[in-house]
Design an enzyme around this catalytic site. Structure first.
Site, PDB file in Angstrom:
ATOM      1  CE1 TYR A 252      -3.017   2.844   0.641  1.00 29.46           C
ATOM      2  CE2 TYR A 252      -2.008   3.056   2.917  1.00 29.46           C
ATOM      3  CZ  TYR A 252      -2.935   3.537   1.933  1.00 29.46           C
ATOM      4  OH  TYR A 252      -3.576   5.091   2.114  1.00 29.46           O
TER       5      TYR A 252
HETATM    6  N1  LIG Z   1      -8.613   6.890   6.058  1.00 24.35           N
HETATM    7  C1  LIG Z   1      -7.408   6.862   6.256  1.00 24.35           C
HETATM    8  O1  LIG Z   1      -6.846   6.768   7.187  1.00 24.35           O
HETATM    9  C2  LIG Z   1      -6.376   7.416   5.012  1.00 24.35           C
HETATM   10  C3  LIG Z   1      -5.063   7.631   5.706  1.00 24.35           C
HETATM   11  C4  LIG Z   1      -4.165   8.192   4.468  1.00 24.35           C
HETATM   12  C5  LIG Z   1      -4.767   8.131   3.308  1.00 24.35           C
HETATM   13  N2  LIG Z   1      -5.873   7.788   2.838  1.00 24.35           N
HETATM   14  C6  LIG Z   1      -6.428   7.648   1.454  1.00 24.35           C
HETATM   15  O2  LIG Z   1      -7.564   8.706   1.433  1.00 24.35           O
HETATM   16  C7  LIG Z   1      -8.136   8.019   0.231  1.00 24.35           C
HETATM   17  C8  LIG Z   1      -9.508   7.662   0.780  1.00 24.35           C
HETATM   18  O3  LIG Z   1      -9.726   6.903   1.989  1.00 24.35           O
HETATM   19  P1  LIG Z   1     -10.845   6.474   2.669  1.00 24.35           P
HETATM   20  O4  LIG Z   1     -10.528   6.109   4.053  1.00 24.35           O
HETATM   21  O5  LIG Z   1     -11.885   7.664   2.717  1.00 24.35           O
HETATM   22  O6  LIG Z   1     -11.583   5.533   1.773  1.00 24.35           O
HETATM   23  P2  LIG Z   1     -12.903   4.393   1.727  1.00 24.35           P
HETATM   24  O7  LIG Z   1     -13.755   4.859   2.902  1.00 24.35           O
HETATM   25  O8  LIG Z   1     -12.316   3.246   1.721  1.00 24.35           O
HETATM   26  O9  LIG Z   1     -13.549   5.034   0.489  1.00 24.35           O
HETATM   27  C9  LIG Z   1     -12.750   4.598  -0.666  1.00 24.35           C
HETATM   28  C10 LIG Z   1     -13.465   5.246  -1.994  1.00 24.35           C
HETATM   29  O10 LIG Z   1     -12.670   5.039  -3.094  1.00 24.35           O
HETATM   30  C11 LIG Z   1     -13.588   4.513  -3.954  1.00 24.35           C
HETATM   31  N3  LIG Z   1     -12.836   3.593  -4.984  1.00 24.35           N
HETATM   32  C12 LIG Z   1     -11.946   2.458  -4.626  1.00 24.35           C
HETATM   33  N4  LIG Z   1     -11.563   2.060  -5.688  1.00 24.35           N
HETATM   34  C13 LIG Z   1     -12.185   2.611  -6.614  1.00 24.35           C
HETATM   35  C14 LIG Z   1     -11.718   2.557  -8.136  1.00 24.35           C
HETATM   36  N5  LIG Z   1     -10.931   1.373  -8.725  1.00 24.35           N
HETATM   37  N6  LIG Z   1     -12.274   3.454  -9.166  1.00 24.35           N
HETATM   38  C15 LIG Z   1     -12.970   4.448  -8.684  1.00 24.35           C
HETATM   39  N7  LIG Z   1     -13.351   4.619  -7.042  1.00 24.35           N
HETATM   40  C16 LIG Z   1     -12.887   3.669  -6.266  1.00 24.35           C
HETATM   41  C17 LIG Z   1     -14.788   3.805  -3.266  1.00 24.35           C
HETATM   42  O11 LIG Z   1     -15.695   3.542  -4.239  1.00 24.35           O
HETATM   43  P3  LIG Z   1     -17.119   2.869  -3.935  1.00 24.35           P
HETATM   44  O12 LIG Z   1     -17.399   2.725  -2.371  1.00 24.35           O
HETATM   45  O13 LIG Z   1     -18.320   3.364  -4.637  1.00 24.35           O
HETATM   46  O14 LIG Z   1     -16.664   1.393  -4.561  1.00 24.35           O
HETATM   47  C18 LIG Z   1     -14.902   4.958  -2.124  1.00 24.35           C
HETATM   48  O15 LIG Z   1     -15.565   5.910  -2.562  1.00 24.35           O
HETATM   49  C19 LIG Z   1      -7.560   6.665  -0.339  1.00 24.35           C
HETATM   50  O16 LIG Z   1      -6.917   7.004  -1.274  1.00 24.35           O
HETATM   51  C20 LIG Z   1      -6.635   6.455   0.877  1.00 24.35           C
HETATM   52  O17 LIG Z   1      -5.487   5.606   0.488  1.00 24.35           O
HETATM   53  C21 LIG Z   1      -6.647   7.272   4.013  1.00 24.35           C
END
Ligand SMILES: NC(=O)c1ccc[n+]([C@@H]2O[C@H](COP(=O)([O-])OP(=O)(O)OC[C@H]3O[C@@H](n4cnc5c(N)ncnc54)[C@H](OP(=O)(O)O)[C@@H]3O)[C@@H](O)[C@H]2O)c1
Length: 249
Positions: free
Chosen positions: A155
């Site tokens: 990741y």
């Molecule tokens: N949460 C954290 O602690 C954290 C920390 C650092 C970085 N991040 C980064 O922040 C971003 C968002 O994280 P999050 O925690 O909010 O994620 P999340 O709650 O798991 O939501 C992920 C989102 O990405 C969409 N998605 C996944 N694969 C996709 C694809 N191939 N094409 C289009 N959409 C796709 C999902 O769509 P569907 O649900 O509609 O399928 C959903 O809207 C990510 O890049 C993650 O790596 C998160």
């Protein structure tokens, strides 16, 4: 407030979590926003309803950022509905933490496809537009690229690739007035971190203890930063990755 009036934004993976927070903030600043989702249409519709109820403009568009035809369709729809796309937020991400001895080719293709290749494809699609007068791209990385957490080998590597791509794309696209920046969020409370079991775990308690501002992040923490980076107020900033983690590093 940074004005994004007359701008058209695509936020990938905006049906929930950090992407939903960013889409809502961009719309509040005046942009017309395409709320991209892969599978959660109800979530995307909910985000669109929230934006329109607040007087903003938004449209939910399904599409897998790892799929070339879907990315073309995403941009075609955005351009038809709202005009040339001059804000792109590459937020869609998939996360699996696992011991390096257990990671599989499937894990690799899933994470590299969405997190990295998705970002490359959408950036190409934005740059292929010859009728934009400058643009701003914001790529969502992770604070993990500074912390190198155990079990995050795949990741974090995909996100390190995104950061390298961000800096190189800024050099190639700068002469066209296209700025490319990244944000590196710290651990945040989202559907993703709830379903992975992070929220409420001992790991979360340890993370909060290591965070100077003393809490887990929320989706609402990132919207204002992305709206700033997308706006003309950030006109001299490109090729940068901004750590947004409550001070955790
Ligand atoms: N949460 C954290 O602690 C954290 C920390 C650092 C970085 N991040 C980064 O922040 C971003 C968002 O994280 P999050 O925690 O909010 O994620 P999340 O709650 O798991 O939501 C992920 C989102 O990405 C969409 N998605 C996944 N694969 C996709 C694809 N191939 N094409 C289009 N959409 C796709 C999902 O769509 P569907 O649900 O509609 O399928 C959903 O809207 C990510 O890049 C993650 O790596 C998160």
């Amino acid at each position: 407030m940074n004005s994004l009036a007359d701008r058209t934004a695509i936020v990938t993976g905006a049906s929930k979590g950090i992407g939903a927070g960013i889409a809502t903030a961009l719309a509040a600043a005046g942009a017309a926003v395409v709320v991209n989702y892969r599978s959660d249409q109800l979530g995307a519709d909910r985000v669109v309803r929230g934006i329109t109820a607040a007087g903003g403009r938004a449209l939910a568009v399904q599409g897998d950022v790892a799929d070339a035809a879907d990315v073309r369709m995403l941009f075609d729809t955005a351009r038809t509905e709202f005009g040339p796309v001059d804000i792109l937020v590459n937020n869609a991400g998939v996360v699996t933490f696992a011991p390096l001895t257990a990671i599989s080719a499937d894990d690799f293709h899933r994470m590299i496809g969405t997190n990295f290749w998705g970002t490359v494809q959408t950036t190409q699609a934005l740059a292929a537009q010859d009728d934009i007068d400058g643009a701003a791209i914001v790529n969502v990385s992770t604070a993990g690229t500074l912390q190198f957490p155990a079990f995050g080998s795949l990741y974090v590597a995909t996100k390190s690739a995104v950061e390298a791509f961000t800096i190189i794309a800024a050099k190639e696209l700068g002469p066209r007035g296209i700025r490319v920046n990244g944000i590196a969020p710290g651990p945040s409370d989202t559907e993703g971190t709830r379903s992975s079991g992070f929220v409420g775990s001992d790991l979360e308690s340890a993370s909060v203890a290591a965070t100077p501002l003393g809490r887990t992040g929320t989706p609402e923490d990132y919207g204002p930063l992305v709206a700033f980076l997308a706006s003309d107020d950030a006109r001299w900033i490109t090729g940068d990755i901004i750590l947004a983690s409550g001070g955790q590093r």
